[in-house]
Motif scaffolding. Structure first.
Motif, mmCIF file in Angstrom:
data_model
loop_
_atom_site.group_PDB
_atom_site.id
_atom_site.type_symbol
_atom_site.label_atom_id
_atom_site.label_comp_id
_atom_site.label_asym_id
_atom_site.label_seq_id
_atom_site.Cartn_x
_atom_site.Cartn_y
_atom_site.Cartn_z
ATOM 1 N N ILE A 172 0.831 -1.211 0.000
ATOM 2 C CA ILE A 172 0.000 0.000 0.000
ATOM 3 C C ILE A 172 0.860 1.253 0.000
ATOM 4 C CG2 ILE A 172 -1.633 1.336 1.377
ATOM 5 C CD1 ILE A 172 -2.899 -1.274 2.263
ATOM 6 N N VAL A 173 1.922 1.271 0.803
ATOM 7 C CA VAL A 173 2.762 2.463 0.897
ATOM 8 C C VAL A 173 3.511 2.710 -0.415
ATOM 9 C CG1 VAL A 173 4.816 3.406 2.027
ATOM 10 C CG2 VAL A 173 3.005 2.359 3.390
ATOM 11 N N LEU A 223 13.352 4.805 2.820
ATOM 12 C CA LEU A 223 12.640 5.289 4.009
ATOM 13 C C LEU A 223 11.272 4.618 4.145
ATOM 14 C CD1 LEU A 223 13.487 9.115 3.855
ATOM 15 C CD2 LEU A 223 14.355 7.428 5.482
ATOM 16 N N MET A 224 10.566 4.456 3.007
ATOM 17 C CA MET A 224 9.253 3.817 3.071
ATOM 18 C C MET A 224 9.366 2.352 3.482
ATOM 19 S SD MET A 224 7.019 5.470 -0.066
ATOM 20 C CE MET A 224 8.275 5.234 -1.346
ATOM 21 N N LEU A 225 10.367 1.644 2.937
ATOM 22 C CA LEU A 225 10.557 0.236 3.310
ATOM 23 C C LEU A 225 10.962 0.101 4.773
ATOM 24 C CD1 LEU A 225 12.334 -1.259 0.167
ATOM 25 C CD2 LEU A 225 10.079 -1.861 1.060
ATOM 26 N N ALA A 226 11.848 0.984 5.222
ATOM 27 C CA ALA A 226 12.292 0.907 6.623
ATOM 28 C C ALA A 226 11.131 1.167 7.579
ATOM 29 C CB ALA A 226 13.414 1.914 6.861
ATOM 30 N N GLY A 227 10.324 2.201 7.273
ATOM 31 C CA GLY A 227 9.194 2.515 8.138
ATOM 32 C C GLY A 227 8.122 1.447 8.130
ATOM 33 N N SER A 228 8.023 0.694 7.007
ATOM 34 C CA SER A 228 7.008 -0.352 6.918
ATOM 35 C C SER A 228 7.489 -1.662 7.539
ATOM 36 C CB SER A 228 6.631 -0.595 5.450
ATOM 37 O OG SER A 228 6.116 0.586 4.868
ATOM 38 N N LEU A 229 8.747 -2.057 7.226
ATOM 39 C CA LEU A 229 9.241 -3.338 7.718
ATOM 40 C C LEU A 229 9.465 -3.335 9.224
ATOM 41 C CD1 LEU A 229 11.761 -4.313 4.881
ATOM 42 C CD2 LEU A 229 9.457 -5.217 5.297
ATOM 43 N N VAL A 230 9.701 -2.164 9.806
ATOM 44 C CA VAL A 230 9.876 -2.124 11.264
ATOM 45 C C VAL A 230 8.591 -2.520 11.991
ATOM 46 C CG1 VAL A 230 9.182 0.274 11.677
ATOM 47 C CG2 VAL A 230 10.981 -0.757 13.068
ATOM 48 N N LEU A 231 7.463 -2.470 11.270
ATOM 49 C CA LEU A 231 6.190 -2.870 11.882
ATOM 50 C C LEU A 231 6.132 -4.360 12.201
ATOM 51 C CD1 LEU A 231 3.690 -0.791 9.705
ATOM 52 C CD2 LEU A 231 4.482 -0.297 12.020
ATOM 53 N N LEU A 232 7.074 -5.141 11.666
ATOM 54 C CA LEU A 232 7.125 -6.558 12.010
ATOM 55 C C LEU A 232 7.278 -6.769 13.517
ATOM 56 C CD1 LEU A 232 9.382 -7.956 9.142
ATOM 57 C CD2 LEU A 232 6.979 -8.535 9.551
ATOM 58 N N TRP A 233 7.900 -5.838 14.208
ATOM 59 C CA TRP A 233 8.170 -5.977 15.647
ATOM 60 C C TRP A 233 7.259 -5.081 16.491
ATOM 61 C CZ3 TRP A 233 11.874 -5.899 11.826
ATOM 62 C CH2 TRP A 233 12.653 -7.055 11.704
ATOM 63 N N ARG A 234 6.125 -4.659 15.902
ATOM 64 C CA ARG A 234 5.265 -3.713 16.621
ATOM 65 C C ARG A 234 4.603 -4.338 17.844
ATOM 66 N NH1 ARG A 234 2.591 -5.072 11.873
ATOM 67 N NH2 ARG A 234 0.433 -5.823 12.066
ATOM 68 N N HIS A 235 4.450 -5.665 17.874
ATOM 69 C CA HIS A 235 3.840 -6.309 19.039
ATOM 70 C C HIS A 235 4.868 -6.648 20.109
ATOM 71 C CE1 HIS A 235 0.118 -6.383 16.933
ATOM 72 N NE2 HIS A 235 0.517 -7.259 16.020
ATOM 73 N N ARG A 236 6.097 -6.930 19.696
ATOM 74 C CA ARG A 236 7.132 -7.288 20.670
ATOM 75 C C ARG A 236 7.772 -6.056 21.292
ATOM 76 N NH1 ARG A 236 10.519 -12.185 17.693
ATOM 77 N NH2 ARG A 236 8.731 -13.564 17.317
ATOM 78 N N PHE A 237 8.040 -5.058 20.471
ATOM 79 C CA PHE A 237 8.707 -3.840 20.950
ATOM 80 C C PHE A 237 7.937 -2.616 20.458
ATOM 81 C CE2 PHE A 237 11.869 -7.092 19.767
ATOM 82 C CZ PHE A 237 12.336 -7.430 21.032
ATOM 83 N N PRO A 238 6.770 -2.364 21.007
ATOM 84 C CA PRO A 238 5.915 -1.295 20.469
ATOM 85 C C PRO A 238 6.519 0.102 20.608
ATOM 86 C CG PRO A 238 4.989 -2.216 22.492
ATOM 87 C CD PRO A 238 6.107 -3.096 22.108
ATOM 88 N N LEU A 275 0.555 5.872 7.048
ATOM 89 C CA LEU A 275 -0.093 4.668 7.583
ATOM 90 C C LEU A 275 0.835 3.902 8.526
ATOM 91 C CD1 LEU A 275 -2.506 2.685 7.521
ATOM 92 C CD2 LEU A 275 -1.450 1.632 5.507
ATOM 93 N N THR A 276 2.145 3.974 8.308
ATOM 94 C CA THR A 276 3.087 3.256 9.174
ATOM 95 C C THR A 276 3.044 3.798 10.599
ATOM 96 O OG1 THR A 276 4.875 4.743 8.520
ATOM 97 C CG2 THR A 276 4.583 2.733 7.223
ATOM 98 N N VAL A 277 2.960 5.135 10.726
ATOM 99 C CA VAL A 277 2.870 5.729 12.061
ATOM 100 C C VAL A 277 1.536 5.362 12.716
ATOM 101 C CG1 VAL A 277 2.916 7.885 13.364
ATOM 102 C CG2 VAL A 277 4.392 7.600 11.375
#
Length: 440
Positions: free
Chosen positions: A39-40, A64-79, A105-107
């Protein structure tokens, strides 16, 4: 659809916290993150065509878009680190003059995860930093940042991002409240299930106690008699052994029935539960233990509900067992009164007590009280004014249980037991004095 009173499937992944999540790469939310990446990237290309005055998307923008999106992989472990990293990449993206678009959308997702997992301050701070950074870029730093020749943005344009951030926080807080509600419902359901299991364990314990205490008391008396008469009267000893065999067989059958109900919950028992129709058997067993029992029934006899019938049988059984074990009397009187309100039981023995536990050791009396309380009835047990011990039970055949009437507070229970022990001690001392003086 989700389970009753529980979250729907599409939000169940929000329910699992870092402690309960699988470790390793398999435990990461790959599917949702890849959707965000697509989507991004695609949405930003469309936004670029609609904003020709912004800087074209290049390798740095995609990074920057890939970094901001892929970091969401750890949003549940390290919010908290994830929401900070997502906010930083979006600020760098906007500061580089790239077009506005779905990169925000990533934020939103990072803040969503932070709020749901309880890190509200981090989420609010991240959105506040994003909004403040956007204002600085649009009204002051634009002079030194690309694109060249860009002018200040109107203050009205800042209302859009503010409304967007408010919507993100409102949705996050709503899901957080729903998550707490679901957790509360699950906790109540688990507590109710645990209470039901505890009640079932207590019921099984009462049933086993009543069965084993009665049968083992009969076996103990008969074994003592058989040993005493083994040489002098072998025929009487044989009779005692026959009684032991019969009592042990009956006890094994009832214990097996209780255990079968544990192994196959919900199935009908193989044998009917005992009731007052088996009162003659109790009288025979008591007679085999050397106890003469007289029974009396008053009122119009009617069919009792299974629960009340079983409770009445067990109460009489426990009372007679206590007479055999703790009373010097060799006689007992059982009165069964059928009334309009229910059933009234009275078991008397003339005493005197033969030990400090006259009337029962406490577990039997407590079990009788619990059985009566489960039916909304009451139990009164204690020494009689003229000596001996009396157990009186009232079992209503209708009405809801009244646990307060069948249970005593700890201080009341302790006071009652101390009073009973004092009475028993006085009876025992009086009995010993009469024996020493040779008076009946």
């Amino acid at each position: 659809m989700g389970p009753p009173f529980g979250p729907p499937r599409w939000v169940r992944h929000w329910e699992t916290g870092p402690a309960g999540r699988r470790t390793g790469i398999a435990g990461l939310p790959w599917a949702s993150t890849l959707v965000v990446v697509v989507i991004v990237l695609v949405g930003s290309r469309l936004a670029e065509r609609m904003q020709p005055d912004r800087v074209e998307i290049d390798a740095l923008a995609r990074t920057l878009m890939l970094a901001g999106s892929l970091v969401l992989l750890w949003r549940h472990r390290f919010p908290v680190p994830v929401v900070c990293a997502a906010t930083a990449t979006v600020l760098l993206y906007l500061g580089a003059g790239y077009p506005y678009g779905p990169v925000l959308l990533t934020v939103a997702l990072a803040c969503f995860a932070a709020v749901v997992h309880g890190h509200r301050v981090a989420a609010w701070s991240a959105l506040g930093a994003l909004w403040a950074g956007h204002l600085l870029i649009a009204h002051w730093l634009y002079r030194w940042l690309p694109p060249a020749g860009d002018g200040p943005a109107s203050w009205g344009e800042g209302l859009g991002p503010a409304a967007w951030m408010t919507a993100v926080l409102a949705a996050s807080e709503l899901l957080r409240a729903k998550r707490q509600q679901w957790a509360h419902v699950r906790a109540e359901r688990a507590a109710a299930q645990e209470r039901r299991a505890e009640e079932e364990r207590l019921r099984m314990a009462r049933e086993l106690h009543d069965v084993l205490a009665h049968s083992i008391s009969v076996i103990n008396v008969q074994a003592s008699m058989g040993l005493a008469l083994l040489d002098s009267d072998p025929e009487q000893a044989r009779t005692a052994l026959t009684t032991i065999k019969s009592a042990s067989k009956e006890a094994l059958g009832e214990v097996r029935q209780v255990l079968d109900s544990l192994r196959t919950p919900g199935d009908a028992p193989r044998a009917p539960a005992p009731g007052l129709d088996r009162l003659p058997e109790l009288v025979e067993q008591a007679a085999a233990a050397g106890l003469t029992v007289t029974t009396e029934s008053t009122g119009k006899v009617r069919r009792l509900p299974p629960g009340a019938d079983l409770a009445a049988f067990r109460i009489v059984q426990e009372a007679l067992t206590n007479v055999v074990r703790h009373s010097g009397s060799r006689t007992a009187d059982v009165t069964v009164a059928h009334t309009a309100e229910g059933l009234r039981l009275r078991i008397d023995d003339a005493g005197p007590a033969t030990g400090g536990d006259a009337g029962g050791s406490g577990n039997g009396l407590a079990g009788m009280r619990e059985r009566a309380a489960a039916l909304g009835g009451t139990i009164e047990a204690g020494p009689r004014p003229d000596g001996g011990f009396r157990v009186e039970a009232e079992l209503p055949l209708t009405g809801a249980p009244r646990p307060q009437q069948g249970r005593e507070r700890p201080e009341q229970e302790n006071e009652r037991r101390e009073h009973e022990n004092e009475r028993r001690e006085q009876e025992r001392e009086a009995h010993e004095r009469r024996e020493e003086e040779g008076t009946p």
